[in-house]
Design an enzyme around this catalytic site. Structure first.
Site, PDB file in Angstrom:
ATOM      1  N   HIS A   1       4.259  40.743   8.665  1.00 14.90           N
ATOM      2  CA  HIS A   1       4.607  41.147   7.731  1.00 14.90           C
ATOM      3  C   HIS A   1       5.241  40.846   6.705  1.00 14.90           C
ATOM      4  CE1 HIS A   1       5.525  45.966   5.604  1.00 14.90           C
ATOM      5  NE2 HIS A   1       6.066  45.050   5.439  1.00 14.90           N
TER       6      HIS A   1
ATOM      7  N   LEU B   1       5.368  38.014  -0.695  1.00 19.08           N
ATOM      8  CA  LEU B   1       5.546  36.939  -0.985  1.00 19.08           C
ATOM      9  C   LEU B   1       5.625  36.697  -2.650  1.00 19.08           C
ATOM     10  CD1 LEU B   1       2.539  34.476   0.645  1.00 19.08           C
ATOM     11  CD2 LEU B   1       4.643  34.196   0.903  1.00 19.08           C
TER      12      LEU B   1
ATOM     13  N   ASP C   1       1.395  49.101   1.600  1.00 18.78           N
ATOM     14  CA  ASP C   1       2.661  48.539   1.822  1.00 18.78           C
ATOM     15  C   ASP C   1       4.009  49.022   0.538  1.00 18.78           C
ATOM     16  OD1 ASP C   1       4.917  48.460   3.590  1.00 18.78           O
ATOM     17  OD2 ASP C   1       4.645  46.843   2.973  1.00 18.78           O
TER      18      ASP C   1
ATOM     19  N   ASP D   1       9.172  41.666   7.678  1.00 12.50           N
ATOM     20  CA  ASP D   1       9.188  42.826   6.125  1.00 12.50           C
ATOM     21  C   ASP D   1      10.403  41.737   5.375  1.00 12.50           C
ATOM     22  OD1 ASP D   1       8.505  44.213   4.341  1.00 12.50           O
ATOM     23  OD2 ASP D   1       9.971  46.061   5.458  1.00 12.50           O
TER      24      ASP D   1
HETATM   25 ZN   LIG Z   1       6.552  48.940   4.033  1.00  9.72          ZN
END
Ligand SMILES: [Zn+2]
Lengths: 310, 437
Positions: B65, B68, B157, B310
């Site tokens: 996760h 970039l 996401d 993340d």
């Molecule tokens: Zn998320």
């Protein structure tokens, strides 16, 4: 002396500092009773009122306090400032800072905005209300008013009614009163209670009659419909007035020496009936007078040495 | 690309949970592949022999996760700087989320990401494509086309799929390809306008909160839909005690559900926001100590399968501002392993092999990608960790283009000192030189 060079919130003050501010405010109030209400200690000092939210009363009170101490004041309202042009808050503050003010009095719709500014300027910052966080000068003037009446704050029962979760006045008041030894109860629709009242030092009582039963101080908050957003937190003003409005029926059950407070401006007939607002127990106008004295005290304490206090 | 010299990692502690290896040994890499793991391996003259005494030799770390930011927000991070940060953090494989600008909702963007990563050459990048076109929550993206272009999973996401009927269709359709749907679980009607966890700290700071229920309702919804459709589901960034409980129950039921959490959720609580610290603002928000403990228990008992960073770079423009206006997210690639060592191994008594499993074999299994183990014959993605090496996190030390970390100034013990991708040194603190070829 105060530990911090800013007044960002009650949460940044100690009980000793609060007492010191209140004592200073009391001596400032004497100046206001003189025939000539202007004294020179802040001559040559500049105070900027930086208001990102509309305000009449608080701004006027700060301005008057500055003028009585002979400081120069400049007011910047959000609509006329460069904030609308996409300038960041820090840029705005730095630009104002470049003009070398001594104090920036700031009101902003977002919690923590004065704290952000305080990290980027040399001037002292006074929080005149930030989002749903704090309004420290309002809490101090409330303390002063109550202390004048009862001679002390310790051991008093203070009940605050209304939208506690979204009221910066309530946040500062709860912390200030409980820090000074009062017992604070909050009351209102359960939809308007903070997630963790304990974090501030209040207990919740959802029944108005029980909440005010032993109260020395009963404070009603302004119901701010504009703060409600798309999801109303109570069904109607009518129902709010019936359930949580301060009416004669409610106040007749209060202690004989209880006082009624309101940070203003009042929605008469909603959080308070007109008779109650104008009743002998009401100290609402004293709050306004003390507001100027407290703000004079804050300016003085931030800008002069203790020895030179009038 | 010239053929790299053989590398012999000598006398390190080789930890590979997949092969159930935990021994002091030599590991030889030749022709880009793992050649041999043995107590002593003799090497030829041209072999780069690296002394790994006191260090751990583990499979290259896998982060499922990462954001970039390229294409579109190159001022925050590029594929190149993100891959450098990954290599410096010990990661040899990362999966990048689709919320770029434009979003990765078509094969052209997917191919662009893969091509850019190949040019950079210091980390494998696996694009996660959007579930819905423009991440708008309506029409599905072309799963077949995206998979053919190299996407490895699907997620909106950054945003949840708000409409449960759309999520149902996505899960059903994913079965055609045996691919994975990753859920950013958030009930927007409860979280909207919130800036931090709802509770004690939000009351103290006068900030609008996001209740734990906003995450838990959404996770429960998606688990129900996974059961309904028989699809595989992965829950991203689990942050609350209630979420752990819901996922634990789903696993007990035998549903094909997996989950990840971020290092910050087992390291920090909502108190990190004090002083309106925008570096501690993220979504989901930092929660309470009780939640932090539950996350740790979830990692311990296998309810949470993977640690994923993340990694969410933001420039000072998005962070030096009013708390309400500040962007959500922190960088994580260069602090994930040090935090796992500090908190999970040293404070919480996790076995070393367990945190390696959470950061290698488990995430690569969930994504169905290569790597994640040190099997001889496999491509040599290897990370060397010095568990005692101390360092203080400074902006200068970061390889990421952005510095939005709440851990700046913190001194860590233990870090990656060497990262090998397909037999090439891509990060090297041992021989004090970078090999980027
Ligand atoms: Zn998320």
């Amino acid at each position: 002396m105060l530990k911090s060079r800013h007044i960002l919130g009650i949460s940044h003050l100690s009980p000793d500092e609060i007492s010191f501010i209140l004592d200073t405010a009391q001596s400032m109030k004497e100046i206001m009773d003189r025939p000539i209400k202007k004294v020179p200690p802040l001559r040559g000092k500049t105070i900027v009122n930086l208001f990102f939210e509309p305000s009449t009363r608080t701004k006027l009170s700060f301005e008057l306090a500055a003028k009585r101490l002979s400081a120069d004041t400049v007011g910047i309202a959000a609509s006329t400032s460069s904030v609308v042009k996409g300038e960041t808050l820090i840029d705005t503050a730095r630009n104002i800072e470049a003009m070398r003010p001594d104090i920036i009095v700031m009101r902003h719709s977002m919690s923590g905005a004065p704290h952000l500014i305080a990290n980027h300027v040399e001037s002292a910052v006074i929080n005149a209300g930030d989002g749903t966080n704090e309004h420290p000068s309002q809490a101090l003037l409330d303390l002063m008013t109550v202390r004048e009446h009862f001679g002390t704050l310790n051991g008093l029962n203070v009940t605050i009614i209304g939208d506690i979760a979204h009221s910066r006045v309530a946040h500062s008041d709860i912390m200030a009163f409980s820090m000074m030894g009062a017992r604070v109860t909050v009351c209102g629709p359960a939809t308007m209670m903070p997630p963790d009242p304990d974090a501030l030092g209040a207990r919740v009582c959802l029944d108005l009659n029980k909440a005010v039963k032993d109260a020395h101080v009963v404070m009603a908050l302004r119901i701010q419909k504009e703060r409600q957003g798309s999801l109303p937190l109570f069904p109607s003003e009518r129902e709010y007035a019936r359930s949580f409005g301060l009416s004669r029926a409610v106040t007749s059950e209060l202690r004989k020496d209880a006082i009624i407070m309101h940070p203003g401006p009042i929605n008469r007939g909603v959080e308070m009936s007109p008779e109650v607002a104008d009743s002998i127990n009401s100290v609402i106008l004293e709050q306004v007078t003390n507001g100027v004295a407290v703000r004079m005290a804050l300016f003085t304490l931030l800008l002069t040495d203790q020895q030179k206090l009038p | 690309m010239t053929e790299a010299r053989p590398i012999l990692l000598s006398q390190g502690r080789v930890i590979d949970p997949v092969q159930e290896i935990d021994i002091v040994a030599d590991l030889l890499i030749q022709h880009g592949r793992i050649q041999e793991i043995a107590p002593r391996i003799s090497s030829s003259e041209d072999t780069n022999r690296i002394d790994c005494q006191g260090m751990w030799i583990v499979p290259g770390l896998v982060d499922m996760h990462v954001h970039l930011r390229e294409p579109g927000e190159e001022y925050k991070e590029t594929i190149e700087t993100g891959c450098m940060a990954a290599a410096a953090g010990g990661f040899t494989s990362i999966a990048c989320m689709p919320n770029t600008s434009p979003p990765n909702d078509n094969s052209a963007v997917t191919k662009f990401i893969i091509e850019r990563a190949r040019e950079c050459g210091n980390c494998r990048v696996f694009p996660v494509a959007a579930i819905t076109r423009g991440q708008k929550g309506g029409c599905l993206t072309e799963f077949a086309d995206l998979l053919a272009a190299g996407a490895i999973a699907f997620s909106d996401d950054g945003l949840p799929v708000a409409d449960p009927a759309v999520m149902r269709v996505a899960l059903e359709y994913s079965r055609n390809f045996k691919t994975l749907i990753i859920s950013h679980a958030e009930e927007l009607s409860l979280s909207r306008g919130g800036a931090m966890n709802e509770g004690t700290a939000s009351t103290r700071l006068g900030l609008k909160g996001i209740p734990a229920a906003a995450e838990e309702i959404a996770i429960f919804r998606d688990i129900c839909l996974a059961e309904l459709t028989g699809a595989r589901l992965h829950i991203a960034h689990v942050s609350t005690a209630g979420s752990v409980e819901i996922i634990r129950a789903a696993k007990k039921k035998g549903l094909r559900v997996t989950a990840e959490t971020g290092p910050h959720y087992f390291s920090l609580t909502e108190d990190a926001v004090d002083g309106y610290n925008t570096l501690a603002k993220m979504n989901p928000p930092l929660r309470t100590e009780k939640d932090r403990q539950a996350i740790i228990e979830g990692l311990r008992d296998g309810t949470i399968d993977a640690i994923a960073t993340d990694h969410a770079p933001h420039s000072v423009l998005e962070k030096e501002c009013e708390f309400h206006l500040a962007a959500n997210g922190i960088i994580g690639l260069e602090t994930a392993l040090p935090l796992a060592l500090d908190v999970l191994v040293r404070q919480e008594g996790f076995a070393e092999a367990d945190i390696i499993r959470l950061m290698t074999g488990n995430p690569s299994n969930i994504l169905g990608i290569s790597g994640g183990s040190l099997d001889p014959g496999k491509l040599a993605d290897v990370t060397v960790i010095d568990p005692e090496r101390e360092f203080t996190l400074t902006t200068e030390a970061l390889h990421s283009k952005s510095h939005n970390s709440p851990f700046l100034g913190r001194t860590f013990r233990g870090r990656t000192v060497l990262t090998i991708l397909e037999g090439r040194l891509v990060f090297d603190m041992l021989q004090h030189a970078y090999y980027m070829s």
